[in-house]
Design a protein around this motif. Structure first.
Motif, PDB file in Angstrom:
ATOM      1  N   ILE A  19       0.854  -1.191   0.000  1.00 28.34           N
ATOM      2  CA  ILE A  19       0.000   0.000   0.000  1.00 28.34           C
ATOM      3  C   ILE A  19       0.886   1.235   0.000  1.00 28.34           C
ATOM      4  O   ILE A  19       2.000   1.214   0.523  1.00 28.34           O
ATOM      5  N   ASN A  20       0.395   2.278  -0.611  1.00 28.24           N
ATOM      6  CA  ASN A  20       1.143   3.530  -0.611  1.00 28.24           C
ATOM      7  C   ASN A  20       1.147   4.141   0.777  1.00 28.24           C
ATOM      8  O   ASN A  20       0.169   4.045   1.529  1.00 28.24           O
ATOM      9  N   PHE A  21       2.247   4.783   1.112  1.00 19.55           N
ATOM     10  CA  PHE A  21       2.384   5.436   2.419  1.00 19.55           C
ATOM     11  C   PHE A  21       3.121   6.755   2.211  1.00 19.55           C
ATOM     12  O   PHE A  21       4.242   6.777   1.673  1.00 19.55           O
ATOM     13  N   SER A  39       6.680   6.572  -0.210  1.00 21.69           N
ATOM     14  CA  SER A  39       6.995   5.267   0.377  1.00 21.69           C
ATOM     15  C   SER A  39       5.885   4.242   0.170  1.00 21.69           C
ATOM     16  O   SER A  39       4.767   4.581  -0.235  1.00 21.69           O
ATOM     17  N   LYS A  40       6.206   2.990   0.456  1.00 20.51           N
ATOM     18  CA  LYS A  40       5.233   1.906   0.418  1.00 20.51           C
ATOM     19  C   LYS A  40       5.390   1.043   1.670  1.00 20.51           C
ATOM     20  O   LYS A  40       6.510   0.823   2.130  1.00 20.51           O
ATOM     21  N   ILE A  41       4.254   0.576   2.175  1.00 27.64           N
ATOM     22  CA  ILE A  41       4.265  -0.453   3.213  1.00 27.64           C
ATOM     23  C   ILE A  41       3.969  -1.778   2.528  1.00 27.64           C
ATOM     24  O   ILE A  41       2.988  -1.899   1.781  1.00 27.64           O
ATOM     25  N   VAL A  42       4.823  -2.757   2.753  1.00 26.00           N
ATOM     26  CA  VAL A  42       4.722  -4.042   2.058  1.00 26.00           C
ATOM     27  C   VAL A  42       4.559  -5.164   3.087  1.00 26.00           C
ATOM     28  O   VAL A  42       5.226  -5.167   4.123  1.00 26.00           O
ATOM     29  N   LYS A  82      11.151   3.154   2.090  1.00 25.95           N
ATOM     30  CA  LYS A  82      11.125   4.595   1.853  1.00 25.95           C
ATOM     31  C   LYS A  82      11.630   4.904   0.445  1.00 25.95           C
ATOM     32  O   LYS A  82      12.594   4.323  -0.021  1.00 25.95           O
ATOM     33  N   GLY A  83      10.913   5.791  -0.213  1.00 28.37           N
ATOM     34  CA  GLY A  83      11.308   6.207  -1.560  1.00 28.37           C
ATOM     35  C   GLY A  83      10.913   5.252  -2.661  1.00 28.37           C
ATOM     36  O   GLY A  83      11.290   5.433  -3.816  1.00 28.37           O
ATOM     37  N   ALA A  84      10.115   4.220  -2.350  1.00 29.05           N
ATOM     38  CA  ALA A  84       9.772   3.196  -3.345  1.00 29.05           C
ATOM     39  C   ALA A  84       8.922   3.748  -4.483  1.00 29.05           C
ATOM     40  O   ALA A  84       8.927   3.209  -5.591  1.00 29.05           O
ATOM     41  N   ARG A  85       8.196   4.847  -4.230  1.00 29.70           N
ATOM     42  CA  ARG A  85       7.334   5.422  -5.272  1.00 29.70           C
ATOM     43  C   ARG A  85       8.006   6.563  -6.017  1.00 29.70           C
ATOM     44  O   ARG A  85       7.406   7.170  -6.896  1.00 29.70           O
ATOM     45  N   SER A  86       9.232   6.823  -5.658  1.00 30.71           N
ATOM     46  CA  SER A  86       9.972   7.879  -6.347  1.00 30.71           C
ATOM     47  C   SER A  86      10.226   7.487  -7.800  1.00 30.71           C
ATOM     48  O   SER A  86      10.500   6.317  -8.096  1.00 30.71           O
ATOM     49  N   PRO A  87      10.133   8.429  -8.746  1.00 28.64           N
ATOM     50  CA  PRO A  87      10.412   8.125 -10.152  1.00 28.64           C
ATOM     51  C   PRO A  87      11.813   7.552 -10.358  1.00 28.64           C
ATOM     52  O   PRO A  87      12.062   6.841 -11.337  1.00 28.64           O
ATOM     53  N   LYS A  88      12.720   7.837  -9.454  1.00 24.96           N
ATOM     54  CA  LYS A  88      14.098   7.351  -9.581  1.00 24.96           C
ATOM     55  C   LYS A  88      14.279   5.950  -8.998  1.00 24.96           C
ATOM     56  O   LYS A  88      15.322   5.326  -9.192  1.00 24.96           O
ATOM     57  N   SER A  89      13.255   5.444  -8.292  1.00 25.84           N
ATOM     58  CA  SER A  89      13.380   4.131  -7.673  1.00 25.84           C
ATOM     59  C   SER A  89      13.362   3.032  -8.731  1.00 25.84           C
ATOM     60  O   SER A  89      12.533   3.022  -9.642  1.00 25.84           O
TER      61      SER A  89
END
Length: 245
Positions: free
Chosen positions: A15-17, A21-24, A39-46
Motif C-alpha cells: 500500500i502507498n504510504f 513510500s510503500k508499506i509491504v 522509503k522512496g519506493a514510489r519515487s520516479p528514480k526508484s
C-alpha cells in the motif's frame, strides 16, 4: 536497538504510504509474516518498485526492532517474477487466494519454512500451467490447513474407526469429522460425500496430480474446505479473492 536481517520472501501486497513510500506485507522464509516500509519506493528514480508486486519472490534486507510493528527495509532484490500469472485471469485468481490465506491466517513473526517452500512451489506450478490453477489451489488449500494446525483426518470413521475407503456414502460433521455410512445417523451431517468425491479428496491429499475430475468436484471441495476453516477459525470469513474475479 535494531538488528539487520536478510531473508527470502513472497510479496503478499503493498500500500502507498506518504508521498514516496510503500508499506509491504511479506511472508518470509526465516521470520514468517512481517510488514515493512520501503522509503522512496514510489519515487520516479526508484528501480525496485516493480520488485514489490504481489506473488514475486524477493530477497529483503531489513532492520528489525522488537518494539516496532512495521520494520524498515534497506534493500530488495528480485529473485523470481511470475509473469504468466499476471497475464492470466484464472492464474491470478487462485494465486491471489494463496496470498489471501497467508495474509489473513498466519501470525506475525512465526517462522514456517515448510509452508514457505510449499507456497513458492505452488506459485511456480500455477505459473508453469501444467495443471489447472483451480486444481493446484485446492491441493495447496488442503496443505495450508494442515500446516496451520487443522489437518482433516480422512482414513477412518471418527465414531467407530471403520476404514472409509470402501464406503458408498460418507458424511462430515464439523465437530467430529468424517463418518461412515452406518454412523451418519449419530451426528448432524454438514457435508455428504459420494464414494467418488471422497476418493478424489483422498487423491488431493496425496502427491498424485494426474487424476481425472470434474470442475464441479473442485468447487465442492473448495466450499467444504472454506466452511471447515470458518468453523474452526472464527476470524476467517471465506475467500474473497475467488469471489472477486
Amino acid at each position: 536497538m535494531s538488528e539487520l536481517l536478510k531473508t527470502e520472501a513472497v510479496v503478499l501486497n503493498k500500500i502507498n504510504f506518504g508521498d514516496t513510500s510503500k508499506i509491504v506485507h511479506f511472508f518470509t522464509e526465516e521470520y514468517g509474516k512481517l510488514s515493512a516500509i520501503l522509503k522512496g519506493a514510489r519515487s520516479p528514480k526508484s528501480k525496485i518498485g516493480v520488485a514489490l508486486d504481489s506473488f514475486n519472490i524477493v530477497q529483503i534486507v531489513f532492520y528489525k526492532k522488537e518494539t516496532r510493528d512495521i520494520q524498515i527495509i534497506s534493500q530488495v532484490d528480485l529473485i523470481k517474477h511470475f509473469h504468466k500469472i499476471n497475464e492470466d485471469l484464472e492464474k491470478m485468481k487462485y494465486s491471489s487466494a494463496v496470498i489471501e490465506l497467508l495474509h489473513n491466517l498466519t501470525a506475525e513473526y512465526e517462522p514456517h519454512k515448510k509452508l514457505y517452500k510449499g507456497t513458492v512451489r505452488i506459485l511456480e506450478m500455477i505459473n508453469e500451467a501444467k495443471y489447472t490453477p483451480k486444481f493446484l489451489f485446492v491441493k495447496y488449500f488442503i496443505f495450508f490447513i494442515k500446516e496451520i494446525g487443522y489437518e482433516i483426518p480422512y482414513e477412518n470413521c471418527t465414531n467407530c474407526g471403520k476404514k472409509l475407503v470402501n464406503e458408498k456414502r460418507i458424511s462430515f460433521n464439523l465437530e467430529k469429522g468424517f463418518l461412515c455410512e452406518t454412523c451418519r445417523s449419530v451426528s448432524e451431517s454438514f457435508f455428504d460425500f459420494t464414494k467418488e468425491l471422497f476418493n478424489f479428496f483422498v487423491c488431493l491429499n496425496s502427491k498424485i496430480n494426474n487424476v481425472s475430475y470434474e470442475h464441479d468436484d473442485l468447487n465442492k471441495i473448495i466450499f467444504f474446505l472454506e466452511k471447515y476453516l470458518m468453523y474452526h477459525v472464527h476470524e476467517f470469513k471465506g475467500l474473497r479473492s475467488i469471489k472477486l474475479y
